[in-house]
Write an enzyme that holds these catalytic residues in place. Structure first.
Site, PDB file in Angstrom:
ATOM      1  N   ASN A  72       0.846  -1.193   0.000  1.00 26.94           N
ATOM      2  CA  ASN A  72       0.000   0.000   0.000  1.00 26.94           C
ATOM      3  C   ASN A  72       0.883   1.245   0.000  1.00 26.94           C
ATOM      4  O   ASN A  72       1.820   1.336   0.778  1.00 26.94           O
ATOM      5  CB  ASN A  72      -0.882  -0.011   1.252  1.00 26.94           C
ATOM      6  N   TYR A 105      -7.481  13.780  -1.449  1.00 26.27           N
ATOM      7  CA  TYR A 105      -7.351  12.971  -0.240  1.00 26.27           C
ATOM      8  C   TYR A 105      -6.877  13.845   0.909  1.00 26.27           C
ATOM      9  O   TYR A 105      -5.977  14.682   0.726  1.00 26.27           O
ATOM     10  CB  TYR A 105      -6.314  11.876  -0.528  1.00 26.27           C
ATOM     11  N   GLU A 114     -10.267  10.489   7.749  1.00 21.34           N
ATOM     12  CA  GLU A 114      -9.528  10.358   6.490  1.00 21.34           C
ATOM     13  C   GLU A 114     -10.570  10.451   5.375  1.00 21.34           C
ATOM     14  O   GLU A 114     -11.536   9.688   5.382  1.00 21.34           O
ATOM     15  CB  GLU A 114      -8.835   8.992   6.456  1.00 21.34           C
ATOM     16  N   TYR A 116     -11.788  10.985   1.110  1.00 18.51           N
ATOM     17  CA  TYR A 116     -11.429  10.788  -0.292  1.00 18.51           C
ATOM     18  C   TYR A 116     -12.529  11.345  -1.188  1.00 18.51           C
ATOM     19  O   TYR A 116     -13.705  11.020  -0.994  1.00 18.51           O
ATOM     20  CB  TYR A 116     -11.380   9.300  -0.617  1.00 18.51           C
ATOM     21  N   GLU A 206      -3.025   6.498  -5.165  1.00 21.99           N
ATOM     22  CA  GLU A 206      -2.838   5.427  -4.191  1.00 21.99           C
ATOM     23  C   GLU A 206      -2.726   4.097  -4.929  1.00 21.99           C
ATOM     24  O   GLU A 206      -3.419   3.868  -5.930  1.00 21.99           O
ATOM     25  CB  GLU A 206      -4.006   5.386  -3.198  1.00 21.99           C
TER      26      GLU A 206
END
Ligand SMILES: *[C@@H]1O[C@H](CO)[C@@H](O)[C@H](O)[C@H]1NC(C)=O
Length: 221
Positions: A72, A105, A114, A116, A206
């Site tokens: 990741n 993001y 968090e 997005y 990402e």
């Protein structure tokens, strides 16, 4: 035959060149995971164990990255604090067949969130495991609003449990303007999703258990 003194002189020259230049070249070529500022933009680049990422900041608000067999990674350029603004971006992102996102993001604190705003995603739809809370329209496209929860995961405050808020554009695109205030307002109005104090906001790429590449430029519209 080379004299001993000449050989030592030659080897010393090679050694000092080797110890100075390649390291300088390495630093200029790729950024190590972390955060910083570049050309007046904030950047963040994070990765966990496994694989490799070659992340490079470019002109203005641009960056170029390729990643290989990562578990990741996420990174990009933007602002810190990332206050609500219209964000214009353009570039190349062509990772439709692998697990990757192109997204505005960011993070807030108190509450730790968090978020997005997903403009394009690859072979995994981030909304597939999420609860649909509503829809909104921005820059000619419809976005679905979702909420997910993360337990004991990496965050800007270390390992923590926190919410993720999502807008996912139904028709994927690479390039346009995102009115972040619109998303923040509709998340709150339709989903009762409240944000905290602004931390960073980046136009991110990402990659998850994948290899890929992108070249993205961001600016305030
Ligand atoms: C974004 O658009 C600008 C203006 O057209 C262009 O100069 C730049 O190369 C583009 N950036 C990327 C990453 O494609």
């Amino acid at each position: 035959m080379v004299s001993f003194t000449a050989l030592v002189t030659a080897l010393t020259a090679v050694a000092s060149t080797a110890s100075a230049n390649p390291i300088a070249n390495m630093m200029a070529r790729g950024i190590q995971p972390g955060t910083g500022t570049h050309n007046g933009f904030f950047y963040s680049y994070w990765k966990d164990n496994g694989g490799s990422v070659d992340y490079n900041n470019g002109e203005r608000g641009s960056y170029k990255v390729s990643w290989n067999n990562v578990n990741n990674w996420v990174g990009g350029k933007g602002w810190n604090p990332g206050t609500p603004k219209k964000v214009a971006y353009n570039g190349t992102w062509n990772n439709y067949n692998v697990n990757s996102y192109l997204a505005l993001y960011g993070w807030t604190r108190s509450p730790l969130v968090e978020y997005y705003i997903v403009e394009a995603y690859g072979n995994y739809n981030p909304a597939s495991q999420a609860k649909l809370l509503g829809t909104l329209e921005d820059d000619g496209g419809v976005y679905d609003i979702y909420n997910t929860k993360r337990y004991n995961q990496p965050s800007i405050e270390g390992t923590a449990t926190f919410d993720q808020y999502w807008s996912v554009r139904r028709v994927k695109r690479v390039g346009g303007v995102i009115d972040t205030q619109k998303h923040f307002d509709e998340w709150k109005r339709q989903g009762k999703l409240t944000l905290g104090s602004w931390n960073y906001m980046i136009m991110a790429t990402e990659g998850y258990q994948s290899s890929g590449s992108s070249q993205i430029e961001v600016k305030a519209a």
